[in-house]
Design a protein around this motif. Structure first.
Motif, PDB file in Angstrom:
ATOM      1  N   ALA A  49       0.852  -1.184   0.000  1.00  0.00           N
ATOM      2  CA  ALA A  49       0.000   0.000   0.000  1.00  0.00           C
ATOM      3  C   ALA A  49       0.885   1.231   0.000  1.00  0.00           C
ATOM      4  O   ALA A  49       2.012   1.197   0.498  1.00  0.00           O
ATOM      5  CB  ALA A  49      -0.918   0.014   1.228  1.00  0.00           C
ATOM      6  N   ARG A  50       0.361   2.321  -0.555  1.00  0.00           N
ATOM      7  CA  ARG A  50       1.092   3.575  -0.511  1.00  0.00           C
ATOM      8  C   ARG A  50       0.094   4.717  -0.399  1.00  0.00           C
ATOM      9  O   ARG A  50      -1.083   4.569  -0.742  1.00  0.00           O
ATOM     10  CB  ARG A  50       1.987   3.752  -1.734  1.00  0.00           C
ATOM     11  CG  ARG A  50       1.283   3.730  -3.067  1.00  0.00           C
ATOM     12  CD  ARG A  50       2.277   3.694  -4.197  1.00  0.00           C
ATOM     13  NE  ARG A  50       1.630   3.395  -5.470  1.00  0.00           N
ATOM     14  CZ  ARG A  50       2.275   2.968  -6.545  1.00  0.00           C
ATOM     15  NH1 ARG A  50       3.600   2.801  -6.507  1.00  0.00           N
ATOM     16  NH2 ARG A  50       1.621   2.721  -7.652  1.00  0.00           N
ATOM     17  N   SER A  52      -0.150   9.121  -0.780  1.00  0.00           N
ATOM     18  CA  SER A  52       0.479  10.368  -1.191  1.00  0.00           C
ATOM     19  C   SER A  52       0.432  11.381  -0.051  1.00  0.00           C
ATOM     20  O   SER A  52      -0.249  11.174   0.964  1.00  0.00           O
ATOM     21  CB  SER A  52      -0.233  10.936  -2.417  1.00  0.00           C
ATOM     22  OG  SER A  52      -1.517  11.418  -2.052  1.00  0.00           O
ATOM     23  N   THR A  57      -4.604   6.974  -1.762  1.00  0.00           N
ATOM     24  CA  THR A  57      -4.076   5.658  -1.422  1.00  0.00           C
ATOM     25  C   THR A  57      -4.149   4.695  -2.610  1.00  0.00           C
ATOM     26  O   THR A  57      -4.972   4.845  -3.510  1.00  0.00           O
ATOM     27  CB  THR A  57      -4.829   5.055  -0.245  1.00  0.00           C
ATOM     28  OG1 THR A  57      -6.226   4.962  -0.573  1.00  0.00           O
ATOM     29  CG2 THR A  57      -4.663   5.896   1.008  1.00  0.00           C
ATOM     30  N   ASP A  58      -3.277   3.702  -2.531  1.00  0.00           N
ATOM     31  CA  ASP A  58      -3.204   2.672  -3.568  1.00  0.00           C
ATOM     32  C   ASP A  58      -2.867   1.366  -2.864  1.00  0.00           C
ATOM     33  O   ASP A  58      -1.980   1.345  -2.000  1.00  0.00           O
ATOM     34  CB  ASP A  58      -2.105   3.042  -4.575  1.00  0.00           C
ATOM     35  CG  ASP A  58      -2.041   2.094  -5.744  1.00  0.00           C
ATOM     36  OD1 ASP A  58      -0.964   1.971  -6.351  1.00  0.00           O
ATOM     37  OD2 ASP A  58      -3.075   1.455  -6.060  1.00  0.00           O
ATOM     38  N   TYR A  59      -3.568   0.275  -3.227  1.00  0.00           N
ATOM     39  CA  TYR A  59      -3.376  -1.002  -2.553  1.00  0.00           C
ATOM     40  C   TYR A  59      -3.135  -2.129  -3.544  1.00  0.00           C
ATOM     41  O   TYR A  59      -3.666  -2.120  -4.660  1.00  0.00           O
ATOM     42  CB  TYR A  59      -4.612  -1.370  -1.719  1.00  0.00           C
ATOM     43  CG  TYR A  59      -4.893  -0.450  -0.561  1.00  0.00           C
ATOM     44  CD1 TYR A  59      -5.763   0.623  -0.701  1.00  0.00           C
ATOM     45  CD2 TYR A  59      -4.299  -0.664   0.676  1.00  0.00           C
ATOM     46  CE1 TYR A  59      -6.027   1.478   0.361  1.00  0.00           C
ATOM     47  CE2 TYR A  59      -4.556   0.171   1.750  1.00  0.00           C
ATOM     48  CZ  TYR A  59      -5.420   1.241   1.585  1.00  0.00           C
ATOM     49  OH  TYR A  59      -5.676   2.067   2.642  1.00  0.00           O
ATOM     50  N   ASP A  61      -4.028  -5.726  -4.867  1.00  0.00           N
ATOM     51  CA  ASP A  61      -5.323  -6.399  -4.902  1.00  0.00           C
ATOM     52  C   ASP A  61      -5.476  -7.394  -3.754  1.00  0.00           C
ATOM     53  O   ASP A  61      -6.572  -7.569  -3.209  1.00  0.00           O
ATOM     54  CB  ASP A  61      -5.490  -7.127  -6.237  1.00  0.00           C
ATOM     55  CG  ASP A  61      -5.692  -6.172  -7.400  1.00  0.00           C
ATOM     56  OD1 ASP A  61      -5.529  -6.616  -8.557  1.00  0.00           O
ATOM     57  OD2 ASP A  61      -6.011  -4.992  -7.161  1.00  0.00           O
TER      58      ASP A  61
END
Length: 120
Positions: A49-50, A52, A57-59, A61
């Motif tokens: 996960a990240r 900004s 957010t970005d995960y 799958d």
């Protein structure tokens, strides 16, 4: 120089939860993205996960809906709340931060890693 220190790893039973923390310290003007990656023996490090600086957010799958990343910009800290853990989540978890220095240049830093072990 910048240091990242992770904490919160450990041993947990399947279905349990853990919360990882990562604190950045040193000469920091600001931090852009912060993220969590994990690695198991013989495999490449993968993004978990990240987030900004603005909170986007970005995960991966595989953790979507179970993990939640957050950050406290004032404390240069990011957190990873991990719920419904499975043995497949067992790995060394690394924190990453893209740091802007006072000389206005970006550099990527990594923590030393924290072990997460999920027993079945």
């Amino acid at each position: 120089q910048v240091q990242l220190v992770e904490s919160g790893g450990g041993l947990v039973q399947a279905g349990g939860s853990l919360r990882l923390s990562c604190v950045a310290s040193g000469t920091i003007f600001s931090i852009d993205a912060m993220g969590w990656y994990r690695q198991t023996p013989g495999k490449q490090r993968e993004l978990v996960a990240r987030i900004s600086s603005g909170g986007f957010t970005d995960y991966a799958d595989s953790v979507l809906g179970r993990f939640a990343i957050s950050r406290d910009n004032a404390k240069h800290t990011t957190y990873l709340q991990m719920n419904s853990l499975t043995p497949e989540d067992t790995a060394v978890y690394y924190c990453n931060a893209r740091v802007l220095s006072y000389s206005m240049s970006y550099s990527d830093y990594w923590g030393q890693g924290t072990q997460v072990t999920v027993s079945s």
